[in-house]
Motif scaffolding. Structure first.
Motif, PDB file in Angstrom:
ATOM      1  N   TYR A  64     -34.158  -3.658 -10.761  1.00 38.19           N
ATOM      2  CA  TYR A  64     -33.584  -3.192  -9.488  1.00 38.19           C
ATOM      3  C   TYR A  64     -34.518  -3.538  -8.337  1.00 38.19           C
ATOM      4  CZ  TYR A  64     -32.149   0.022  -5.834  1.00 38.19           C
ATOM      5  OH  TYR A  64     -31.765   0.550  -4.638  1.00 38.19           O
ATOM      6  N   LYS A  74     -31.099   0.074 -14.878  1.00 37.58           N
ATOM      7  CA  LYS A  74     -31.171   0.759 -13.577  1.00 37.58           C
ATOM      8  C   LYS A  74     -30.455  -0.047 -12.495  1.00 37.58           C
ATOM      9  CE  LYS A  74     -34.598   2.316 -10.191  1.00 37.58           C
ATOM     10  NZ  LYS A  74     -36.038   2.285  -9.843  1.00 37.58           N
ATOM     11  N   ALA A 111     -26.718   0.279 -13.151  1.00 34.48           N
ATOM     12  CA  ALA A 111     -26.278   1.631 -12.769  1.00 34.48           C
ATOM     13  C   ALA A 111     -26.128   1.739 -11.254  1.00 34.48           C
ATOM     14  CB  ALA A 111     -27.274   2.672 -13.301  1.00 34.48           C
ATOM     15  N   ALA A 112     -27.054   1.142 -10.513  1.00 33.94           N
ATOM     16  CA  ALA A 112     -26.986   1.201  -9.046  1.00 33.94           C
ATOM     17  C   ALA A 112     -25.747   0.465  -8.531  1.00 33.94           C
ATOM     18  CB  ALA A 112     -28.251   0.588  -8.449  1.00 33.94           C
ATOM     19  N   LEU A 153     -22.917  -0.031 -10.288  1.00 33.95           N
ATOM     20  CA  LEU A 153     -21.742   0.762 -10.679  1.00 33.95           C
ATOM     21  C   LEU A 153     -21.506   1.889  -9.674  1.00 33.95           C
ATOM     22  CD1 LEU A 153     -22.327   0.966 -14.555  1.00 33.95           C
ATOM     23  CD2 LEU A 153     -20.449  -0.255 -13.417  1.00 33.95           C
ATOM     24  N   VAL A 154     -22.569   2.523  -9.221  1.00 28.84           N
ATOM     25  CA  VAL A 154     -22.449   3.593  -8.224  1.00 28.84           C
ATOM     26  C   VAL A 154     -21.816   3.062  -6.933  1.00 28.84           C
ATOM     27  CG1 VAL A 154     -23.817   5.066  -6.663  1.00 28.84           C
ATOM     28  CG2 VAL A 154     -24.301   5.052  -9.115  1.00 28.84           C
ATOM     29  N   ARG A 155     -22.113   1.792  -6.613  1.00 30.86           N
ATOM     30  CA  ARG A 155     -21.542   1.177  -5.411  1.00 30.86           C
ATOM     31  C   ARG A 155     -20.107   0.720  -5.621  1.00 30.86           C
ATOM     32  NH1 ARG A 155     -25.123  -1.176  -1.544  1.00 30.86           N
ATOM     33  NH2 ARG A 155     -27.250  -0.413  -1.815  1.00 30.86           N
ATOM     34  N   GLY A 156     -19.576   0.880  -6.803  1.00 31.67           N
ATOM     35  CA  GLY A 156     -18.175   0.524  -7.052  1.00 31.67           C
ATOM     36  C   GLY A 156     -17.965  -0.861  -7.615  1.00 31.67           C
ATOM     37  N   ALA A 203     -17.928   2.459 -17.974  1.00 33.56           N
ATOM     38  CA  ALA A 203     -17.317   2.525 -16.643  1.00 33.56           C
ATOM     39  C   ALA A 203     -16.038   1.696 -16.565  1.00 33.56           C
ATOM     40  CB  ALA A 203     -18.322   2.026 -15.602  1.00 33.56           C
TER      41      ALA A 203
END
Ligand SMILES: [Zn+2]
Length: 221
Positions: A95, A135, A138-139, A141-144, A177
Motif C-alpha cells: 500500500y 492491505k 483492502a484499501a 475494496l473500501v474505495r469501491g 467482496a
C-alpha cells in the motif's frame, strides 16, 4: 464517442501458452477441413484459466459467484494503471509504495497493476511473480473497486516446493467482496493515454470458476 485506438492486452492461446503449474495445456486440432467437409473448424480444449483470463469468486469459494453470475458491468470500465514496475521476484506491492497513485481511484474503476513481470513470460521465473499485498487490496475494496488485474500469472504469491506461499490471501479477500481478478495480462506499457476504457468480458460458460478473455484497453474521445 469515438474509439481512437484498441490496445490488445491478451496472451496468444496455443500449445505454447504458459499455464499455471499443473493446469491443462491448450490443445487445438483440426476437426473439419475445407477439402473434406467444405469448411475449416477446430476442436479446442484448454483450462478455464489458461492464458489471459478472469477468476470468479467461485475459484476459491464453493459458496460464491460463478463466472456467469457476475454482472457484466464489472468487466468493463475506466482503467487505472498502478505502476509498480521494479518490484522484485516474490516481493509484495505494498500500500505504502503506491498510495499516491490510488488517491484518484473511483468506485467501479478497474485497477490494473503494472509490475513489469510480463517480461518473464515463457520462462521458469514467470512463476516467481511479485504479488499484491492484502492491505493494498483492502484499501481499494473500501474505495469501491471490485475489478483487479495484473501482468503476472497470479495476484498472490505462486507457491512451489521452496516457497509455500501464504494460501492465496488476496484471492480470498477479493472473492469475499464478490470481486474479480484478471491474470496474465500483457502489453500494459502500450496504454500511454489517460482514462483507458478496459474490457475483459469473459466467455459465457455457466457454473464454473473463470473464463478466458480478450482483454483490451480502448482510447476514446
Ligand atoms: Zn487467480
Amino acid at each position: 464517442m469515438e474509439i481512437v485506438r484498441v490496445v490488445d492486452l491478451s496472451r496468444i492461446i496455443d500449445s505454447e501458452t504458459q499455464v499455471y503449474p499443473g493446469d491443462p495445456v491448450p490443445h487445438i486440432e483440426q476437426h473439419s477441413t475445407v477439402r473434406r467437409d467444405g469448411f475449416n473448424l477446430m476442436s479446442v480444449s484448454m483450462g478455464s484459466q489458461s492464458g489471459t483470463h478472469v477468476d470468479a469468486p467461485f475459484h476459491f469459494d464453493d459458496s460464491t459467484l460463478k463466472i456467469d453470475e457476475i454482472p457484466l458491468e464489472r468487466f468493463v470500465g475506466r482503467g487505472v494503471i498502478v505502476d509498480c514496475h521494479g518490484v522484485g521476484a516474490r516481493e509484495a506491492v505494498t500500500y505504502e509504495s503506491v498510495a499516491s497513485q490510488i488517491e484518484a481511484v473511483r468506485p467501479d474503476d478497474i485497477v490494473l497493476f503494472k509490475t513489469g513481470w510480463e517480461a518473464h513470460y515463457g520462462l521458469p521465473t514467470y512463476f516467481d511473480n511479485p504479488f499484491i499485498d492484502s492491505k493494498l487490496i483492502a484499501a481499494l475494496l473500501v474505495r469501491g473497486v471490485l475489478t483487479f488485474g495484473l501482468d503476472a500469472i497470479n495476484i498472490d504469491e505462486t507457491p512451489d516446493s521452496d516457497h509455500p506461499g501464504e494460501g492465496f490471501p488476496v484471492h480470498h479477500l477479493i472473492a469475499a467482496a464478490s470481486g474479480i481478478i484478471c491474470e496474465n495480462l500483457c502489453n500494459l506499457e502500450a496504454i500511454t493515454f489517460a482514462d483507458p476504457v478496459i474490457s475483459i468480458l469473459p466467455l459465457k460458460f455457466v457454473g464454473i470458476d473463470g473464463a478466458p478473455v480478450r482483454a483490451v484497453a480502448m482510447e476514446v474521445r
